[in-house]
Design a protein around this motif. Structure first.
Motif, PDB file in Angstrom:
ATOM      1  N   GLU A  27       0.867  -1.237   0.044  1.00  0.00           N
ATOM      2  CA  GLU A  27      -0.138  -0.028   0.124  1.00  0.00           C
ATOM      3  C   GLU A  27       1.084   1.143  -0.013  1.00  0.00           C
ATOM      4  OE1 GLU A  27      -2.627  -0.374   3.331  1.00  0.00           O
ATOM      5  OE2 GLU A  27      -3.859  -2.044   2.492  1.00  0.00           O
ATOM      6  N   ARG A  28       1.938   1.487   0.874  1.00  0.00           N
ATOM      7  CA  ARG A  28       2.696   2.616   0.955  1.00  0.00           C
ATOM      8  C   ARG A  28       3.504   2.702  -0.407  1.00  0.00           C
ATOM      9  NH1 ARG A  28       2.996   4.824   5.961  1.00  0.00           N
ATOM     10  NH2 ARG A  28       3.924   6.469   4.720  1.00  0.00           N
ATOM     11  N   LEU A  29       3.992   1.721  -0.732  1.00  0.00           N
ATOM     12  CA  LEU A  29       4.749   1.828  -2.258  1.00  0.00           C
ATOM     13  C   LEU A  29       3.995   2.252  -3.213  1.00  0.00           C
ATOM     14  CD1 LEU A  29       7.257  -1.243  -1.772  1.00  0.00           C
ATOM     15  CD2 LEU A  29       7.789   1.082  -1.646  1.00  0.00           C
ATOM     16  N   ASP A  30       2.629   1.769  -3.051  1.00  0.00           N
ATOM     17  CA  ASP A  30       1.851   2.357  -4.372  1.00  0.00           C
ATOM     18  C   ASP A  30       1.499   3.608  -4.222  1.00  0.00           C
ATOM     19  OD1 ASP A  30       1.734  -0.399  -5.663  1.00  0.00           O
ATOM     20  OD2 ASP A  30      -0.068  -0.999  -4.569  1.00  0.00           O
ATOM     21  N   GLU A  31       1.201   4.077  -3.048  1.00  0.00           N
ATOM     22  CA  GLU A  31       1.040   5.550  -2.721  1.00  0.00           C
ATOM     23  C   GLU A  31       2.015   6.283  -3.151  1.00  0.00           C
ATOM     24  OE1 GLU A  31       0.161   6.033   1.233  1.00  0.00           O
ATOM     25  OE2 GLU A  31      -1.884   4.752   1.355  1.00  0.00           O
ATOM     26  N   LEU A  32       3.238   5.874  -2.796  1.00  0.00           N
ATOM     27  CA  LEU A  32       4.485   6.660  -3.277  1.00  0.00           C
ATOM     28  C   LEU A  32       4.648   6.541  -4.769  1.00  0.00           C
ATOM     29  CD1 LEU A  32       7.068   8.028  -2.262  1.00  0.00           C
ATOM     30  CD2 LEU A  32       8.219   6.077  -1.969  1.00  0.00           C
ATOM     31  N   LEU A  33       4.352   5.516  -5.388  1.00  0.00           N
ATOM     32  CA  LEU A  33       4.490   5.382  -6.862  1.00  0.00           C
ATOM     33  C   LEU A  33       3.611   6.250  -7.614  1.00  0.00           C
ATOM     34  CD1 LEU A  33       5.988   4.078  -9.089  1.00  0.00           C
ATOM     35  CD2 LEU A  33       4.284   2.410  -9.167  1.00  0.00           C
ATOM     36  N   ARG A  34       2.148   6.360  -6.829  1.00  0.00           N
ATOM     37  CA  ARG A  34       1.418   7.251  -7.516  1.00  0.00           C
ATOM     38  C   ARG A  34       1.993   8.809  -7.323  1.00  0.00           C
ATOM     39  NH1 ARG A  34      -2.388   3.575  -5.532  1.00  0.00           N
ATOM     40  NH2 ARG A  34      -2.498   4.927  -3.571  1.00  0.00           N
ATOM     41  N   TYR A  35       2.300   9.164  -6.404  1.00  0.00           N
ATOM     42  CA  TYR A  35       2.797  10.607  -5.940  1.00  0.00           C
ATOM     43  C   TYR A  35       3.847  10.846  -7.036  1.00  0.00           C
ATOM     44  CZ  TYR A  35       4.961  14.403  -3.676  1.00  0.00           C
ATOM     45  OH  TYR A  35       5.759  15.645  -3.508  1.00  0.00           O
ATOM     46  N   VAL A  36       4.930  10.003  -6.964  1.00  0.00           N
ATOM     47  CA  VAL A  36       5.812  10.279  -7.957  1.00  0.00           C
ATOM     48  C   VAL A  36       5.583  10.285  -9.491  1.00  0.00           C
ATOM     49  CG1 VAL A  36       8.371   9.613  -9.004  1.00  0.00           C
ATOM     50  CG2 VAL A  36       7.797   9.245  -6.521  1.00  0.00           C
ATOM     51  N   CYS A  37       4.453   9.483 -10.037  1.00  0.00           N
ATOM     52  CA  CYS A  37       3.956   9.574 -11.455  1.00  0.00           C
ATOM     53  C   CYS A  37       3.289  10.892 -11.617  1.00  0.00           C
ATOM     54  CB  CYS A  37       3.205   8.379 -11.592  1.00  0.00           C
ATOM     55  SG  CYS A  37       4.000   6.850 -11.685  1.00  0.00           S
ATOM     56  N   GLU A  38       2.330  11.368 -10.758  1.00  0.00           N
ATOM     57  CA  GLU A  38       1.780  12.639 -10.808  1.00  0.00           C
ATOM     58  C   GLU A  38       2.824  13.912 -10.714  1.00  0.00           C
ATOM     59  OE1 GLU A  38      -0.899  13.007  -7.394  1.00  0.00           O
ATOM     60  OE2 GLU A  38      -2.111  11.393  -7.893  1.00  0.00           O
ATOM     61  N   LEU A  39       3.746  13.893  -9.948  1.00  0.00           N
ATOM     62  CA  LEU A  39       4.792  15.033 -10.030  1.00  0.00           C
ATOM     63  C   LEU A  39       5.598  14.655 -11.428  1.00  0.00           C
ATOM     64  CD1 LEU A  39       6.552  16.959  -8.588  1.00  0.00           C
ATOM     65  CD2 LEU A  39       7.836  15.327  -7.736  1.00  0.00           C
ATOM     66  N   ARG A  40       5.695  13.838 -11.824  1.00  0.00           N
ATOM     67  CA  ARG A  40       6.442  13.594 -13.184  1.00  0.00           C
ATOM     68  C   ARG A  40       5.585  14.413 -14.291  1.00  0.00           C
ATOM     69  NH1 ARG A  40       6.346   9.748 -17.347  1.00  0.00           N
ATOM     70  NH2 ARG A  40       8.185   9.662 -18.518  1.00  0.00           N
ATOM     71  N   MET A  60      10.495  18.617  -5.440  1.00  0.00           N
ATOM     72  CA  MET A  60      11.312  17.542  -5.384  1.00  0.00           C
ATOM     73  C   MET A  60      11.791  17.372  -3.968  1.00  0.00           C
ATOM     74  SD  MET A  60      11.569  16.768  -8.334  1.00  0.00           S
ATOM     75  CE  MET A  60      12.981  15.527  -7.987  1.00  0.00           C
ATOM     76  N   ALA A  61      12.229  18.385  -3.096  1.00  0.00           N
ATOM     77  CA  ALA A  61      12.415  18.302  -1.687  1.00  0.00           C
ATOM     78  C   ALA A  61      11.249  17.331  -0.913  1.00  0.00           C
ATOM     79  CB  ALA A  61      12.673  19.478  -0.805  1.00  0.00           C
ATOM     80  N   GLN A  62      10.136  17.528  -1.218  1.00  0.00           N
ATOM     81  CA  GLN A  62       8.970  16.934  -0.660  1.00  0.00           C
ATOM     82  C   GLN A  62       9.046  15.417  -1.233  1.00  0.00           C
ATOM     83  OE1 GLN A  62       6.990  18.092   1.773  1.00  0.00           O
ATOM     84  NE2 GLN A  62       6.048  16.174   2.189  1.00  0.00           N
ATOM     85  N   CYS A  63       9.150  15.318  -2.255  1.00  0.00           N
ATOM     86  CA  CYS A  63       9.014  13.881  -2.870  1.00  0.00           C
ATOM     87  C   CYS A  63      10.254  13.229  -2.123  1.00  0.00           C
ATOM     88  CB  CYS A  63       9.272  13.972  -4.393  1.00  0.00           C
ATOM     89  SG  CYS A  63       9.465  12.240  -5.198  1.00  0.00           S
ATOM     90  N   CYS A  64      11.574  13.710  -2.101  1.00  0.00           N
ATOM     91  CA  CYS A  64      12.706  13.029  -1.225  1.00  0.00           C
ATOM     92  C   CYS A  64      12.267  12.607   0.256  1.00  0.00           C
ATOM     93  CB  CYS A  64      13.669  13.990  -1.550  1.00  0.00           C
ATOM     94  SG  CYS A  64      14.608  14.089  -3.116  1.00  0.00           S
TER      95      CYS A  64
END
Length: 391
Positions: A27-40, A60-64
């Motif tokens: 679940e956490r990795l899916d959420e993180l993947l969606r966030y990175v995809c949205e940012l991209r 980018m800082a928030q993403c890191c």
């Protein structure tokens, strides 16, 4: 059993935490993947040159930070699982004694003859299980020589059992017909049950097998006197062949557990013809040892605490009787009710005139002035009138 249950509870806790960790990680990795995809997607849509550099830097800082927090959280939860795993090991150490040499004579396998017997027993067990290649490797490494005449019956037995597991009755029927007289001497029903099961397999084919079913029914003629009722049931099922046996009152004939039963019957009768026990001696010894070992460890601990080192000398005897269950009873045992000792060849059971049975040692101790008074009834008798009995 209580020790096993304790370890099992700790193991269930580990498995539960592991499953929950897996779900949470996904679940956490899916959420993180969606966030990175949205940012991209945002960066691709607006372009880096058009975006405010300060906003881009903050994103980018928030993403890191999100990636770092997720990794730290997963590592922390994974560390908790390590703690649960270590508790299982501690539970095993706490509930089980890994050192069993205290109840085993150190010299039990020292002689080459005993080592040879042990290797032969293991090889025989492997043959029984159909592990022929492993048995051959053990023979080469241990130097044990097994006569081909002893090996061949196991090869044939495993071949037939494998065919039965594949629901192929032909090899077993051929073997039963070839050994018919010897099976009859054992009062075996194996051949009839094999013919019965083959007949049922033909019935299962419906009307397409009608002619073959009728012809195969002739095989029941030699068994008519002993299995008349079973044959009548099989013949009665033919009335429902057109509508299907599964839709008839004879549907019980199609139960699948018959295949496991026929495998057990074949194994029992084949081993009887070979002069072997149904169960492997190694399996029986191992199972008996598993039941007896906890009791023996407790006895040894009590003996050491009370400093009674001379009670148990590791000879062919035990300080107390250990109940292994009726499954491990292979011969009758009589314990004298007077002396509370198990009878033996040198101290056999003796039947008094009144019908009560005591050991010979008890008989001698109760004899007074050439007379014996039964300890269970008032009858007086001559000790010489007692007769040895055999179980």
């Amino acid at each position: 059993m209580e020790q096993c249950a304790c370890v099992e509870r700790e193991l269930e806790k580990v498995l539960h935490r592991f499953v929950m960790y897996g779900h949470m990680s996904e679940e956490r990795l899916d959420e993180l993947l969606r966030y990175v995809c949205e940012l991209r997607g945002q960066l691709v849509a607006f372009g880096v040159q058009d975006a405010d550099l300060s906003v881009f830097s903050q994103s980018m800082a928030q993403c890191c930070r999100n990636v770092k927090d997720t990794v730290q959280m997963l590592a922390s939860r994974h560390k908790d699982i390590h703690g649960s795993v270590s508790k299982v090991g501690k539970a095993i150490d706490r509930n089980f004694d890994a050192e069993v040499s205290a109840v085993v004579a150190e010299t039990v396998w020292d002689s080459p003859e005993r080592q040879k017997y042990l290797s032969e027993t293991i090889v025989e067990h492997l043959y029984r299980q159909g592990m022929l290649s492993v048995a051959e490797d053990l023979c080469q490494e241990s130097g044990v020589v097994i006569d081909m005449s002893l090996k061949q019956p196991f090869l044939e037995l495993n071949r037939i059992l494998e065919a039965l597991r594949m629901q192929d009755l032909r090899p077993a029927l051929e073997w039963a017909v070839a050994n018919r007289q010897r099976l009859l001497d054992l009062n075996s029903t194996l051949e009839f049950k094999l013919h019965r099961l083959y007949f049922i397999s033909l019935l299962n084919g419906g009307m397409a097998n009608q002619q073959e079913v009728l012809q195969y029914a002739r095989h029941f003629q030699p068994f008519a006197s002993q299995h008349q009722r079973d044959i009548q049931i099989l013949m009665g099922s033919l009335v429902y062949l057109r509508h299907g046996i599964e839709n008839s009152p004879y549907r019980s004939l199609l139960e699948t557990n018959q295949w496991a039963e026929i495998c057990n019957i074949f194994t029992r009768d084949a081993c009887a013809l070979l002069g072997l026990s149904v169960e492997s001696p190694l399996s029986v010894s191992f199972a008996s040892g598993c039941m007896a070992l906890p009791v023996l460890m407790n006895i040894k601990q009590v003996i050491e605490q009370r400093q009674c080192s001379g009670v148990w000398t590791h000879k062919d005897e035990l300080p107390i009787e250990i109940d292994l269950g009726k499954k491990c009873w292979y011969h009758s045992v009589f314990a004298c009710p007077i002396l509370r000792q198990q009878t033996s060849e040198s101290n056999p059971p003796m039947k008094l005139i009144c019908g009560h049975v005591i050991s010979r040692d008890a008989l001698n101790k109760l004899t007074n002035a050439g007379k014996l008074k039964c300890p269970y009834c008032p009858m007086e008798q001559n000790p010489s009138d007692a007769k040895q009995i055999f179980f």
